[in-house]
Write a protein that holds these residues in place. Sequence first.
Motif, PDB file in Angstrom:
ATOM      1  N   GLN A 175      12.414  43.763  -8.079  1.00 58.02           N
ATOM      2  CA  GLN A 175      11.295  44.176  -7.267  1.00 58.02           C
ATOM      3  C   GLN A 175      11.759  45.047  -6.327  1.00 58.02           C
ATOM      4  O   GLN A 175      12.793  45.190  -6.022  1.00 58.02           O
ATOM      5  N   VAL A 176      10.962  45.743  -5.841  1.00 61.66           N
ATOM      6  CA  VAL A 176      11.152  46.549  -4.561  1.00 61.66           C
ATOM      7  C   VAL A 176      10.118  46.046  -3.535  1.00 61.66           C
ATOM      8  O   VAL A 176       9.096  45.725  -3.595  1.00 61.66           O
ATOM      9  N   HIS A 177      10.577  46.195  -2.161  1.00 60.74           N
ATOM     10  CA  HIS A 177       9.876  45.518  -1.089  1.00 60.74           C
ATOM     11  C   HIS A 177       9.622  46.822  -0.138  1.00 60.74           C
ATOM     12  O   HIS A 177      10.691  47.389   0.444  1.00 60.74           O
ATOM     13  N   VAL A 178       8.465  47.284   0.039  1.00 59.61           N
ATOM     14  CA  VAL A 178       8.199  48.507   0.814  1.00 59.61           C
ATOM     15  C   VAL A 178       7.735  47.940   2.175  1.00 59.61           C
ATOM     16  O   VAL A 178       6.711  47.021   2.212  1.00 59.61           O
ATOM     17  N   THR A 179       8.082  48.278   3.509  1.00 59.22           N
ATOM     18  CA  THR A 179       7.692  48.064   4.775  1.00 59.22           C
ATOM     19  C   THR A 179       7.512  49.333   5.285  1.00 59.22           C
ATOM     20  O   THR A 179       8.388  50.113   5.430  1.00 59.22           O
ATOM     21  N   ALA A 180       6.589  49.129   6.344  1.00 57.62           N
ATOM     22  CA  ALA A 180       6.243  50.384   7.287  1.00 57.62           C
ATOM     23  C   ALA A 180       5.516  50.342   8.349  1.00 57.62           C
ATOM     24  O   ALA A 180       4.699  49.367   8.200  1.00 57.62           O
ATOM     25  N   LYS A 181       6.000  50.921   9.425  1.00 54.84           N
ATOM     26  CA  LYS A 181       5.113  50.564  10.763  1.00 54.84           C
ATOM     27  C   LYS A 181       4.148  52.041  10.953  1.00 54.84           C
ATOM     28  O   LYS A 181       5.085  53.017  10.821  1.00 54.84           O
ATOM     29  N   LEU A 182       3.102  51.948  11.013  1.00 57.36           N
ATOM     30  CA  LEU A 182       2.406  53.279  11.233  1.00 57.36           C
ATOM     31  C   LEU A 182       1.868  53.444  12.566  1.00 57.36           C
ATOM     32  O   LEU A 182       1.462  52.589  13.237  1.00 57.36           O
ATOM     33  N   GLY A 183       2.082  54.749  12.989  1.00 58.20           N
ATOM     34  CA  GLY A 183       1.583  55.039  14.300  1.00 58.20           C
ATOM     35  C   GLY A 183       0.156  55.070  14.445  1.00 58.20           C
ATOM     36  O   GLY A 183      -0.646  54.892  13.577  1.00 58.20           O
ATOM     37  N   PHE A 184      -0.371  55.477  15.713  1.00 55.93           N
ATOM     38  CA  PHE A 184      -1.826  55.399  15.993  1.00 55.93           C
ATOM     39  C   PHE A 184      -2.548  56.017  15.103  1.00 55.93           C
ATOM     40  O   PHE A 184      -3.399  55.865  14.594  1.00 55.93           O
ATOM     41  N   LEU A 185      -1.998  57.591  14.757  1.00 46.88           N
ATOM     42  CA  LEU A 185      -3.113  58.402  13.954  1.00 46.88           C
ATOM     43  C   LEU A 185      -3.102  57.852  12.477  1.00 46.88           C
ATOM     44  O   LEU A 185      -4.071  57.797  11.981  1.00 46.88           O
ATOM     45  N   LEU A 186      -1.825  57.489  12.122  1.00 48.53           N
ATOM     46  CA  LEU A 186      -2.003  57.095  10.609  1.00 48.53           C
ATOM     47  C   LEU A 186      -2.550  55.708  10.348  1.00 48.53           C
ATOM     48  O   LEU A 186      -2.966  55.428   9.181  1.00 48.53           O
ATOM     49  N   SER A 187      -2.357  54.688  11.332  1.00 44.32           N
ATOM     50  CA  SER A 187      -3.104  53.456  11.316  1.00 44.32           C
ATOM     51  C   SER A 187      -4.610  53.644  10.894  1.00 44.32           C
ATOM     52  O   SER A 187      -5.029  52.754  10.217  1.00 44.32           O
ATOM     53  N   ALA A 188      -5.284  55.008  11.326  1.00 50.68           N
ATOM     54  CA  ALA A 188      -6.329  55.007  10.837  1.00 50.68           C
ATOM     55  C   ALA A 188      -6.699  55.270   9.392  1.00 50.68           C
ATOM     56  O   ALA A 188      -7.749  55.243   8.811  1.00 50.68           O
ATOM     57  N   MET A 189      -5.616  55.575   8.868  1.00 49.89           N
ATOM     58  CA  MET A 189      -5.567  56.168   7.454  1.00 49.89           C
ATOM     59  C   MET A 189      -4.743  55.224   6.588  1.00 49.89           C
ATOM     60  O   MET A 189      -4.248  55.492   5.543  1.00 49.89           O
ATOM     61  N   LYS A 190      -4.604  54.006   7.173  1.00 50.28           N
ATOM     62  CA  LYS A 190      -3.847  52.726   6.597  1.00 50.28           C
ATOM     63  C   LYS A 190      -4.098  52.546   5.028  1.00 50.28           C
ATOM     64  O   LYS A 190      -3.218  52.447   4.236  1.00 50.28           O
ATOM     65  N   GLY A 191      -5.397  52.307   4.597  1.00 50.25           N
ATOM     66  CA  GLY A 191      -5.848  52.438   3.392  1.00 50.25           C
ATOM     67  C   GLY A 191      -5.349  53.244   2.349  1.00 50.25           C
ATOM     68  O   GLY A 191      -4.804  53.209   1.158  1.00 50.25           O
ATOM     69  N   MET A 192      -5.467  54.719   2.880  1.00 47.87           N
ATOM     70  CA  MET A 192      -4.937  55.728   2.132  1.00 47.87           C
ATOM     71  C   MET A 192      -3.766  55.867   1.940  1.00 47.87           C
ATOM     72  O   MET A 192      -3.037  56.164   0.886  1.00 47.87           O
ATOM     73  N   VAL A 193      -2.919  55.494   2.916  1.00 47.23           N
ATOM     74  CA  VAL A 193      -1.284  55.629   2.996  1.00 47.23           C
ATOM     75  C   VAL A 193      -0.921  54.492   1.922  1.00 47.23           C
ATOM     76  O   VAL A 193      -0.080  54.781   1.087  1.00 47.23           O
TER      77      VAL A 193
END
Length: 91
Positions: free
Chosen positions: A60-78
Amino acid sequence: MSSIDIRHAHSLPVDGARKAIEDVAAKLSERFGLQSNWVGDVLNFNGSGVDGAIELQPGQVHVTAKLGFLLSAMKGMVEGEIQRVLKEKLG
């Protein structure tokens, strides 16, 4: 700040999975302007408003990421784009 945590199974050999992860990073770079680099079995990536890693694990691969303020609004799309590219490259 939002976070992403995705696990995606694969059945590729290590070299094949590593190449697939590099392809994933290239796609994400095109889409989100990310820079990436390997540290052991972890591909770290960052860019404007995002900081994360793709860890190559057995099966498996495990992807983790922290999104800043602007990208947080597009979390679902990202998140959806990451999952789409993982499925495309890793099966």
